[in-house]
Structures are given as C-alpha cells and as structure tokens.
Scaffold this motif. Structure first.
Motif, PDB file in Angstrom:
ATOM      1  N   MET A   1      -3.956 -13.373  -6.351  1.00  0.00           N
ATOM      2  CA  MET A   1      -2.749 -12.563  -6.368  1.00  0.00           C
ATOM      3  C   MET A   1      -2.212 -12.526  -4.941  1.00  0.00           C
ATOM      4  O   MET A   1      -2.915 -12.161  -4.016  1.00  0.00           O
ATOM      5  CB  MET A   1      -3.091 -11.161  -6.868  1.00  0.00           C
ATOM      6  CG  MET A   1      -1.898 -10.258  -6.945  1.00  0.00           C
ATOM      7  SD  MET A   1      -2.287  -8.602  -7.541  1.00  0.00           S
ATOM      8  CE  MET A   1      -2.666  -8.904  -9.239  1.00  0.00           C
ATOM      9  N   ASN A   2      -0.969 -12.900  -4.775  1.00  0.00           N
ATOM     10  CA  ASN A   2      -0.440 -12.922  -3.407  1.00  0.00           C
ATOM     11  C   ASN A   2      -0.012 -11.523  -2.957  1.00  0.00           C
ATOM     12  O   ASN A   2       0.119 -10.605  -3.756  1.00  0.00           O
ATOM     13  CB  ASN A   2       0.687 -13.937  -3.262  1.00  0.00           C
ATOM     14  CG  ASN A   2       1.937 -13.540  -4.019  1.00  0.00           C
ATOM     15  OD1 ASN A   2       2.169 -12.366  -4.252  1.00  0.00           O
ATOM     16  ND2 ASN A   2       2.739 -14.502  -4.390  1.00  0.00           N
ATOM     17  N   VAL A   4       2.773 -10.385  -1.715  1.00  0.00           N
ATOM     18  CA  VAL A   4       4.098  -9.902  -2.115  1.00  0.00           C
ATOM     19  C   VAL A   4       4.039  -9.300  -3.515  1.00  0.00           C
ATOM     20  O   VAL A   4       4.557  -8.211  -3.760  1.00  0.00           O
ATOM     21  CB  VAL A   4       5.127 -11.044  -2.052  1.00  0.00           C
ATOM     22  CG1 VAL A   4       6.461 -10.595  -2.597  1.00  0.00           C
ATOM     23  CG2 VAL A   4       5.275 -11.553  -0.624  1.00  0.00           C
ATOM     24  N   LYS A   5       3.371  -9.984  -4.442  1.00  0.00           N
ATOM     25  CA  LYS A   5       3.260  -9.470  -5.811  1.00  0.00           C
ATOM     26  C   LYS A   5       2.481  -8.161  -5.819  1.00  0.00           C
ATOM     27  O   LYS A   5       2.860  -7.215  -6.509  1.00  0.00           O
ATOM     28  CB  LYS A   5       2.590 -10.490  -6.716  1.00  0.00           C
ATOM     29  CG  LYS A   5       2.407  -9.965  -8.134  1.00  0.00           C
ATOM     30  CD  LYS A   5       2.339 -11.050  -9.145  1.00  0.00           C
ATOM     31  CE  LYS A   5       2.078 -10.592 -10.545  1.00  0.00           C
ATOM     32  NZ  LYS A   5       2.500  -9.312 -10.960  1.00  0.00           N
ATOM     33  N   LEU A   6       1.418  -8.109  -5.040  1.00  0.00           N
ATOM     34  CA  LEU A   6       0.627  -6.891  -4.953  1.00  0.00           C
ATOM     35  C   LEU A   6       1.471  -5.736  -4.413  1.00  0.00           C
ATOM     36  O   LEU A   6       1.456  -4.635  -4.959  1.00  0.00           O
ATOM     37  CB  LEU A   6      -0.593  -7.111  -4.061  1.00  0.00           C
ATOM     38  CG  LEU A   6      -1.521  -5.924  -3.880  1.00  0.00           C
ATOM     39  CD1 LEU A   6      -2.141  -5.517  -5.203  1.00  0.00           C
ATOM     40  CD2 LEU A   6      -2.605  -6.262  -2.875  1.00  0.00           C
ATOM     41  N   LEU A   8       4.720  -5.439  -4.548  1.00  0.00           N
ATOM     42  CA  LEU A   8       5.709  -5.072  -5.561  1.00  0.00           C
ATOM     43  C   LEU A   8       5.076  -4.244  -6.673  1.00  0.00           C
ATOM     44  O   LEU A   8       5.674  -3.274  -7.151  1.00  0.00           O
ATOM     45  CB  LEU A   8       6.362  -6.319  -6.142  1.00  0.00           C
ATOM     46  CG  LEU A   8       7.318  -7.060  -5.211  1.00  0.00           C
ATOM     47  CD1 LEU A   8       7.777  -8.361  -5.856  1.00  0.00           C
ATOM     48  CD2 LEU A   8       8.508  -6.193  -4.861  1.00  0.00           C
ATOM     49  N   ASP A   9       3.873  -4.605  -7.077  1.00  0.00           N
ATOM     50  CA  ASP A   9       3.182  -3.843  -8.115  1.00  0.00           C
ATOM     51  C   ASP A   9       2.912  -2.415  -7.662  1.00  0.00           C
ATOM     52  O   ASP A   9       3.129  -1.461  -8.411  1.00  0.00           O
ATOM     53  CB  ASP A   9       1.864  -4.523  -8.501  1.00  0.00           C
ATOM     54  CG  ASP A   9       2.069  -5.816  -9.273  1.00  0.00           C
ATOM     55  OD1 ASP A   9       3.196  -6.050  -9.766  1.00  0.00           O
ATOM     56  OD2 ASP A   9       1.099  -6.596  -9.376  1.00  0.00           O
ATOM     57  N   GLN A  12       6.143  -0.445  -7.628  1.00  0.00           N
ATOM     58  CA  GLN A  12       6.549  -0.065  -8.985  1.00  0.00           C
ATOM     59  C   GLN A  12       5.727   1.109  -9.495  1.00  0.00           C
ATOM     60  O   GLN A  12       6.253   2.021 -10.141  1.00  0.00           O
ATOM     61  CB  GLN A  12       6.425  -1.253  -9.931  1.00  0.00           C
ATOM     62  CG  GLN A  12       7.485  -2.298  -9.710  1.00  0.00           C
ATOM     63  CD  GLN A  12       7.291  -3.530 -10.582  1.00  0.00           C
ATOM     64  OE1 GLN A  12       6.217  -3.768 -11.096  1.00  0.00           O
ATOM     65  NE2 GLN A  12       8.351  -4.300 -10.732  1.00  0.00           N
TER      66      GLN A  12
END
Length: 95
Positions: A1-2, A4-6, A8-9, A12
């Motif tokens: 998991m990169n 940026v995605k982490l 963003l999660d 959210q």
C-alpha cells in the motif's frame, strides 16, 4: 500500500468521524430542545457558560510540522503505530 493511498484513507476516516460527531451534536441538541420545549419560563434552564477544554493555547511551529513530515516521508513502510491504527479501524469497520 503506497503512502498516498494510506494518507487518503486516513483522511477519509477522519472526515467520517467529523461527520459522525456533527450528527451526534445535532441529535443531542434535538433531545435538549424536546426536553425543554414543554417547560414554563421558570423551569427553563439558564444559559450555561461553555469553557474551553484547553486552558492554554498550544501552538505547533512550522518547523515541528516539517520535521514530522520529513521523518514520515523518509520511512519506507508505515510505522508500527500507523499499522496498529489501521488494524483498529478495520476492526471497527471504518476501512
């Protein structure tokens, strides 16, 4: 998991918590209004003074923010604390 995605999660999830807190606040206000609606003028509760939770203002310097971000950005993997938080969020069904 990169990263940026982490990030963003996590963002959210924080937005969902904020939304839930606002919903809770609205519900508490509605209950208070319903309880006090039928009371006479003498029975109406007096206005209360809301005191801030923090007694002194804490400020975070830009240098402190930069040092934390630099430390996080140089890490190849999420920290144990971050992974534990993510697992906790998964258990609660937030992810």
């Amino acid at each position: 998991m990169n990263k940026v995605k982490l990030s963003l999660d996590v963002a959210q999830l924080m937005l969902k918590v904020v939304h839930d807190l606002r919903t809770l606040s609205d519900s508490v206000q509605a209950v208070c209004n319903a309880v006090t609606e039928g009371l006479s003028e003498e029975q109406q509760p007096k206005a209360i003074e809301v005191k801030p939770v923090l007694k002194e203002k804490h400020s975070i310097s830009l240098e402190q923010i930069r040092s934390v971000l630099a430390e996080k950005s140089q890490a190849d993997t999420p920290s144990k604390e971050d992974l534990a938080r993510i697992e906790e969020f998964k258990k609660k069904g937030w992810i």
